[in-house]
Scaffold this motif. Structure first.
Motif, PDB file in Angstrom:
ATOM      1  N   LEU A 179      -5.866  50.377  35.443  1.00 14.40           N
ATOM      2  CA  LEU A 179      -5.945  49.576  36.666  1.00 14.40           C
ATOM      3  C   LEU A 179      -4.328  49.807  36.583  1.00 14.40           C
ATOM      4  O   LEU A 179      -3.856  49.883  37.636  1.00 14.40           O
ATOM      5  CB  LEU A 179      -6.389  48.725  37.182  1.00 14.40           C
ATOM      6  N   VAL A 180      -3.771  48.916  36.101  1.00 12.46           N
ATOM      7  CA  VAL A 180      -2.643  48.290  35.532  1.00 12.46           C
ATOM      8  C   VAL A 180      -1.336  49.529  35.651  1.00 12.46           C
ATOM      9  O   VAL A 180      -0.607  49.685  37.055  1.00 12.46           O
ATOM     10  CB  VAL A 180      -1.925  47.486  34.914  1.00 12.46           C
ATOM     11  N   PHE A 203      -5.550  61.566  39.471  1.00  6.53           N
ATOM     12  CA  PHE A 203      -4.856  60.098  38.787  1.00  6.53           C
ATOM     13  C   PHE A 203      -6.141  59.444  38.122  1.00  6.53           C
ATOM     14  O   PHE A 203      -7.046  59.455  38.016  1.00  6.53           O
ATOM     15  CB  PHE A 203      -4.183  59.628  38.289  1.00  6.53           C
ATOM     16  N   GLU A 204      -6.415  59.540  39.681  1.00  2.00           N
ATOM     17  CA  GLU A 204      -7.632  58.313  40.215  1.00  2.00           C
ATOM     18  C   GLU A 204      -8.556  59.559  39.718  1.00  2.00           C
ATOM     19  O   GLU A 204      -9.744  58.107  39.692  1.00  2.00           O
ATOM     20  CB  GLU A 204      -7.079  58.107  41.811  1.00  2.00           C
ATOM     21  N   VAL A 205      -9.158  60.068  40.735  1.00  2.00           N
ATOM     22  CA  VAL A 205     -10.215  61.272  40.834  1.00  2.00           C
ATOM     23  C   VAL A 205     -11.129  60.959  39.188  1.00  2.00           C
ATOM     24  O   VAL A 205     -11.609  60.639  38.610  1.00  2.00           O
ATOM     25  CB  VAL A 205      -9.995  62.281  41.447  1.00  2.00           C
ATOM     26  N   MET A 206      -9.619  61.612  37.985  1.00  2.00           N
ATOM     27  CA  MET A 206     -10.242  62.027  37.142  1.00  2.00           C
ATOM     28  C   MET A 206      -9.898  60.406  36.242  1.00  2.00           C
ATOM     29  O   MET A 206     -11.209  60.492  35.429  1.00  2.00           O
ATOM     30  CB  MET A 206      -8.604  62.168  36.373  1.00  2.00           C
ATOM     31  N   GLY A 243      -9.682  63.194  47.990  1.00  2.00           N
ATOM     32  CA  GLY A 243      -9.934  62.464  46.582  1.00  2.00           C
ATOM     33  C   GLY A 243     -10.161  61.652  46.633  1.00  2.00           C
ATOM     34  O   GLY A 243     -10.732  61.339  45.640  1.00  2.00           O
ATOM     35  N   GLU A 244     -10.099  60.886  47.932  1.00  2.00           N
ATOM     36  CA  GLU A 244      -9.988  59.041  47.539  1.00  2.00           C
ATOM     37  C   GLU A 244     -11.310  58.780  47.724  1.00  2.00           C
ATOM     38  O   GLU A 244     -11.964  57.895  46.872  1.00  2.00           O
ATOM     39  CB  GLU A 244      -8.997  58.065  49.114  1.00  2.00           C
ATOM     40  N   TYR A 281     -13.961  56.235  33.732  1.00  2.00           N
ATOM     41  CA  TYR A 281     -14.916  54.177  33.396  1.00  2.00           C
ATOM     42  C   TYR A 281     -15.750  55.072  33.216  1.00  2.00           C
ATOM     43  O   TYR A 281     -17.005  54.117  32.895  1.00  2.00           O
ATOM     44  CB  TYR A 281     -14.465  53.441  35.193  1.00  2.00           C
ATOM     45  N   VAL A 282     -16.179  56.316  34.359  1.00  2.00           N
ATOM     46  CA  VAL A 282     -17.599  56.065  34.936  1.00  2.00           C
ATOM     47  C   VAL A 282     -18.187  56.071  33.553  1.00  2.00           C
ATOM     48  O   VAL A 282     -19.693  56.314  32.477  1.00  2.00           O
ATOM     49  CB  VAL A 282     -18.612  56.780  35.868  1.00  2.00           C
TER      50      VAL A 282
END
Lengths: 787, 501
Positions: free
Chosen positions: B167-168, B136-139, A742-743, B144-145
């Motif tokens: 990000l916060v 969540f980060e992937v999504m 994922g990262e 953002y893109v």
């Protein structure tokens, strides 16, 4: 019955296409569902009038007790007769009323859709299903009122109508759900709820008030009546059909259905009688002041609806009988009168009773029909309206409930005013007015016969229903009995004998005519005590206040400032959990400030770096001090014995630093000017508070730990099962490889996004947009200039 | 069948890689994306059917048993949301292909879009709190893109708000995660649930609230929603549609999942949630009626309707949670549809501002129908899906004697109706009022019989049919939601399935 409702829906869906292709002939299509319903009704009428019922149930959402259950009984049959009978007449009338216009298909669609919804409403047995159709009639009404959408008045009236009926509808929904939840055996069937005595209690009292709120808004009762005159912006066939004969009767219908069971619950009887009588008098009083014939009728409708609410709401079987008769009579005469107004409008292009003069001579057939219908409205024998009113007077005169005399007195006053505005209507439409300015009438042509036939049929029905009382009796008696098993035999009488009701009828007629004769002084008096549009003004005051409040609140919560948003988020994050933690703060056993002097030194360096980053005004210095924080944390990892982590952190810190420095070349040297010191103090407080909270939470969390963390187990199995000496590597590449994947995806996507932005930037470098925008974007960091 | 569970995550990632590889051929990219999302949809449906008949499915990544490795868990709630998300993603993809300029000229649209799909699926499927963070980060990175693709000035500016807040939120999430790990020593969700029971009440209560706040930012709860109405309306319509339909719902999903799984009833904050629900509904709808732009009105409504879902959760009864799930199902479809219609309005009228468009009931009657059905549904008008969802919540609220929140929800639904009528009157009835030139507005385009390009109209129409289908098939659907809610209220089975297969 489901089939009939669906037939309406299907035909409605087809109508626009047919209308676009065949113009007015679309009405020949949309009359079919009404005719089919009438045929179906004729088939079942015999059974139903004998006290039987036709039922049909399909499941919809059993979990919510919502079923497509329909039930036709005698009262339903009377309603279906009105909905589909008058519906068919109105469709026929529309075909001759409208000039050719391209959107007739849409009109026919809405009218047909409304018929279907109204039919569903009067046939539903499930109280939630009633609500379904109830709202659908509101929506179709909205779309029909605003049909001439280029007129602002039409749009405004449509909005007002849907907001008022919508608000009432929602109250009613809550009331119906409460009734369903409280009903014995948890039944949602209207029939069963009415026949099983409802449970008492505060909840039921509220439920009753909520349901009445829905009924009152729909049936235009004071003080919710003001949408109905506005609804006259709709084309006249709509006024005749929705806003006099059917939709506005929905509230009355619901009251009629529920009154036998609920009249004694809570404030039911007081509310229906009080509001009904007030509406009857106020509506009629307002009708006396109108100059637009259509508005005279609209206020008259409000008045008559009040009469019906008072009759049905009382709940006595004698008054249910009277109400049923009145319902029938009203639908006949009022639909006819609206159609007549449409004819006058169509022929004379005006509805202003100050200008119309001598139409009675030019349009004799129209005048005769109008007179018949109006006479029924005023309660002149031998018309249906007369007998119904008599029955109502008799019911209240005989009622044993306290307050009946008061209601009766109110109804007589209302009837006097009714006679007066009826006279005003007839005089206004047809009389010769010698002193009229700019009169219309001399050159008005006669209408084509088909235009007046529908109204004629209804007027004749009013007459026949009166002259052959047993005929109307055959329909009204079983219908009323379906509402509530009557205590005795009631009949409509053409000649009741010399009784109190007859006396009161005579008073109403004489008083009304006297009032009409004295119209000039009465009008002068009315002008002096003008409180006409109080409810309307109140509505728009509330409407505007809501809009203003919405705008103000939105300005407060959406200032567009990023620092405001961040503060809100951070404060919530720290304060809300901190409140529930009160008293549970603990420090883990054996906690120390630092395990070695190194940690302490690094801790101080990191803190100084972090504080320094917030104080400096130069971007360059800020980046460097932030770097101190990053490298300091890496040093902590070293001290803690995690060299891989430390290495990673060093690497990232270095890359970030280099990137920052590259970007800084393109940005101003200093941050935007400082904001006020109080704001800075507030920000500092938020930052320190969040830091303190997280620190305390970390201690408390550690103190609460009961089990060994999984990390230990992971390092144990890393070699044994994962086959790797470096536990971190095994965790990253095997045990938690899914995270690592994922990262990696995150980084890849970020690269794609950056590439896209760079390309977009290159494409428009010439127009200087990009540096500006990067500046604006990064600038959000140091100021509230988000929007 | 548990090998199917990771497919909705892995397949879109493979698709994203392929889309990058064939980046020079727009047609190949389109084919890949459509095929991948179609297969994902089919797999999701299979998972739902399987899970509904045989209980939750668990997959352990890398064969490491829970709680050491990462578990992927498909239960009823996950599977329902998975099916919905794949449907929306597919429909919006087709819409984006149909919309001139939405995906053309943008390197990486297709790949970022597929990564978003993978992130959404992973959020619904993961049974591991840290992995949820990664999902969540992937999504979010993909979002953002997508938000800034095209690089227009205002896009980047409002994108900045979105990115900074996100990000916060992420760093707060990781903080909360670290705290929970500190106390329980595990990140596997089933395992956390087991160990949470041993902690003191104060700390579990605080954790419950921390997670509500952390996910509440994503879900746009009061008072954490401010970023949403500022950033959503600026993105291209298909992007806004997907964000509106799915991203906030991932947040609400995370709230429902963690609150019901981790926290025993005594550490839950029902009343607080009801207050938050009422405020979210009310402030959101007031924001909506104060706007005069289709997309801005709709954006505020996202906030308002999140309140309804939280209301269902806050009741913590079977009926309440069932209502919340049903509401989410309805809302995802209807909200996505409305934003797609908003895009069509913009396409046909050159603007989404109410004063600058008008009279479309005559010029684009097809759009009038496509708008009116979901709009009435959103406002809770029967017989559409929104009415049933509202009825479920009102019924549940009154059943639990929570009069105040029910009253608020009803008033809010009237105001919702009002703002939908505002759009209706502004776009479809009025003549155009404001004829002044504006650099941001495109010239109105000829719309044809359909009301827009076929590939924009057809997916929109398909979603309208979907929302009608929800209404028609509400009986079985409600029962399914009830079974899912029952699973949530009795988490022991979930925990056993993960930890003791």
């Amino acid at each position: 019955m489901t089939g009939l409702v669906l037939l309406h829906a299907l035909v409605a869906v087809l109508a626009p296409a047919v209308g676009a292709r065949f113009g007015k002939r679309v009405f020949a299509l949309t009359v079919i569902p009404s005719l089919a319903t009438l045929v179906w009704l004729a088939v079942h009428l015999g059974d139903v009038l004998d006290g039987g019922a036709v039922t049909e149930t399909y499941q919809w959402v059993p979990g919510l007790d919502l079923a497509l259950s329909f039930r036709l009984d005698a009262f339903g049959a009377l309603m279906v007769l009105l909905v589909s009978g008058i519906g068919a007449l109105v469709v026929a009338y529309s075909a001759w009323y409208f000039p050719h216009r391209p959107d007739l298909g849409r009109f026919a669609m809405l009218l047909c859709g409304f018929s279907g919804a109204m039919l569903g409403l009067v046939l539903s047995d499930n109280i939630l299903l009633i609500f379904v159709f109830w709202e659908l009639t509101s929506i179709t009404s909205y779309l029909l009122i605003g049909f001439d959408d280029t007129r602002e008045s039409a749009r405004k009236a449509a909005l007002q109508a849907i907001l008022i009926t919508g608000a009432g509808g929602l109250a009613m929904l809550a009331g119906l759900v409460l009734i369903g939840q409280q009903s014995s055996g948890g039944t949602w069937s209207l029939d069963e709820i009415v026949h099983n005595a409802p449970s008492e209690g505060a909840v039921m009292s509220w439920a009753v008030v909520l349901v009445l709120a829905g009924a009152f808004t729909k049936s235009a009762q004071v003080p919710f009546h003001m949408w109905l005159p506005g609804a006259m912006a709709a084309p006249t066939p709509v006024s005749a059909y929705l806003h006099s004969a059917t939709m506005v009767k929905a509230g009355v219908y619901l009251i009629a259905r529920l009154a036998p069971a609920f009249a004694d619950v809570g404030l039911w009887r007081e509310l229906t009688a009080g509001v009904g009588v007030a509406t009857m008098i106020w509506g009629a009083y307002r009708a006396l002041r109108q100059h637009d014939l259509k508005l005279v009728l609209a206020f008259g409708t409000i008045s008559q609806l009040g009469f019906l609410v008072a009759l049905f709401g009382w709940g006595d079987s004698k008054l249910l009988f009277a109400g049923t008769a009145m319902l029938l009579a009203h639908a006949f005469f009022k639909a006819a009168l609206f159609m007549i107004v449409g004819v006058i409008d169509h022929q004379a292009h005006s509805r202003d009773l100050r200008r119309l003069s001598g139409l009675g001579r030019r349009l004799p057939a129209t005048a005769i029909i109008a007179t018949l219908a109006a006479a029924s409205m005023a309660g002149v024998p031998p018309l249906l309206g007369f007998m119904s009113k008599e029955a109502g007077f008799l019911g209240f005169a005989d009622s044993l409930h306290s307050g009946a005399d008061l209601v009766l007195a109110g109804l007589v006053v209302g009837s006097i005013l009714t006679t007066a505005y009826t006279a005003r209507f007839l005089w206004g439409a047809f009389a010769v007015k010698p002193g009229a300015e700019d009169p219309i009438g001399a050159e008005v042509d006669r209408p084509l016969p088909p235009l007046i036939i529908p109204a004629g049929l209804l007027a004749v029905a009013s007459l026949v229903g009166g002259l052959y009382a047993p005929l109307a009796d055959e329909l009204v008696r079983p219908a009323a009995a379906a509402l509530h098993e009557p205590a005795g035999e009631y009949h409509l009488h053409l000649w009741p004998g010399f009784t109190l009701p007859l006396l009161l009828s005579a008073v109403a007629l004489m008083g009304g005519l006297a009032l009409f004769a004295l119209r000039r002084p009465v009008a002068a008096l009315q002008r002096k005590v003008a409180v006409d549009n109080g409810a309307d003004d109140a509505f728009f005051a509330l409407y505007n206040a809501t809009l203003r409040a919405a705008a103000r609140i939105t300005r407060i919560v959406q200032p567009g400032s990023l620092s405001f948003y961040l503060s809100a988020v951070l404060i919530t994050f720290a304060v809300v959990p901190a409140i529930v933690m009160m008293g549970d703060w603990e420090v883990p056993d054996g906690a120390v400030w630092a395990e070695s002097p190194f940690q302490a030194v690094i801790g101080v360096i990191v803190t100084v770096g972090a504080v320094g980053a917030t104080l400096t005004r130069r971007r360059f210095a800020a980046v460097l001090t932030l770097g101190t924080v990053g490298y300091g944390v890496a040093m902590l990892f070293v001290v803690q014995g995690a060299p891989d982590l430390a290495l990673t952190q060093f690497l990232i810190e270095t890359v970030v630093l280099v990137l920052f420095l590259m970007v800084l070349r393109r940005l101003p040297e200093r941050f935007a000017p400082r904001r006020t010191s109080s704001l800075r103090a507030a920000h500092a407080l938020v930052a320190l508070g969040v830091g303190a909270f997280v620190f305390a939470m970390a201690l408390a969390s550690l103190a609460a730990r009961t089990e060994r963390p999984l990390g230990h187990e992971m390092s144990e199995v890393a070699y044994a099962e994962g086959g790797g000496r470096n536990a971190v590597n095994v965790i990253l590449a095997d045990i938690r490889a899914f995270d690592t994947m994922g990262e990696i995806v995150v980084i890849a996507v970020a690269a794609i996004g950056t590439a896209a932005l760079v390309r977009a930037g290159r494409a428009r470098r010439d127009d200087e947009a990009v540096p500006d925008e990067i500046r604006a974007g990064v600038g959000v960091d140091d100021g509230g200039d988000g929007r | 069948m548990s090998w199917l569970v990771p497919v909705p995550v892995v397949l879109p990632l493979i698709g994203a890689a392929l889309a990058v590889l064939v980046g020079r051929s727009r047609a190949a990219q389109r084919v890949i994306s459509c095929v991948i999302l179609t297969v994902t949809l089919v797999v999701s449906v299979v998972i739902l059917v399987e899970v509904d008949s045989n209980g939750a499915m668990v997959a352990h990544s890398g064969g490491w048993p829970a709680p050491l490795g990462i578990s992927l868990v498909a239960d009823r709630l996950s599977a329902i949301l998975l099916v919905l998300a794949s449907t929306m993603l597919l429909a919006v993809l087709i819409y984006a292909i149909g919309e001139p300029g939405a995906e053309r000229n943008h390197v990486g649209f297709q790949s970022a879009y597929l990564v978003l799909a993978a992130g959404v699926s992973a959020s619904f499927l993961t049974g591991d709190l840290f992995n949820l963070f990664v999902a969540f980060e992937v999504m979010l990175t993909a979002s953002y893109v997508l938000l800034t693709l095209g690089g227009r000035a205002e896009q980047i500016r409002s994108g900045m708000t979105y990115i900074v807040i996100s990000l916060v939120a992420s760093s707060l999430f990781i903080t909360a995660l670290a705290l929970i790990y500190a106390a329980t020593g595990t990140v596997n969700m089933a395992h956390i649930a087991e160990r949470m029971a041993d902690l003191p009440l104060g700390i579990t209560s605080a954790f419950a609230l921390l997670l509500i706040v952390v996910f509440g930012i994503k879900a746009a709860l009061f008072p954490l929603f401010f970023w949403l109405p500022d950033s959503y309306p600026i993105a291209p319509s298909p992007i806004t549609a997907v964000f509106a339909g799915l991203l906030t719902k991932v947040g609400i999903y995370a709230i429902i999942r963690t609150q019901t799984l981790f926290f025993p009833p005594e550490s839950q904050h029902g009343t607080l949630l009801l207050v938050v629900a009422a405020l979210t509904m009310a402030v959101g709808v007031l924001g909506a009626i104060a706007q005069d732009d289709v997309k801005r009105i709709l954006s505020f409504h996202i906030v308002s309707q999140i309140g309804y879902m939280v209301m269902g959760l806050g009741l913590f009864t079977l009926a309440g949670i069932t209502g919340a799930i049903f509401y989410i199902v309805h809302h995802i479809v209807v909200k996505t549809t409305l934003f797609l219609v908003g895009g069509l309005i913009e396409h046909a009228g050159g603007s989404s501002r109410l004063t600058r468009v008008g009279g479309m009931v005559r010029t684009a009657p097809a759009l009038a129908v496509l708008f009116l059905i979901p709009a009435l549904s959103l406002a809770g008008i029967p017989p559409f899906s929104g009415f049933l969802a509202k009825l479920a919540l009102v019924d549940a609220g009154l059943g639990a004697s929570e009069w105040a929140v029910v009253a608020v929800s009803l008033v809010v639904s009237l105001l919702t109706l009002f703002s939908m009528m505002k759009i209706w009157a502004g776009v479809f009835w009025n003549p155009v009022e404001d004829h002044s030139d504006d650099e941001y507005d495109a010239p109105p385009l000829p719309v044809g019989r359909l009301g827009g390009p076929p590939f924009m109209v057809l997916p929109t129409a398909a979603l309208v049919v979907c929302s009608l289908a929800i209404s028609v098939g509400a009986g079985p659907l409600y029962d399914l939601a009830e079974r899912a809610a029952s699973d949530l209220l009795h988490p022991a089975a979930y925990i056993d399935q993960v930890l003791r297969p």
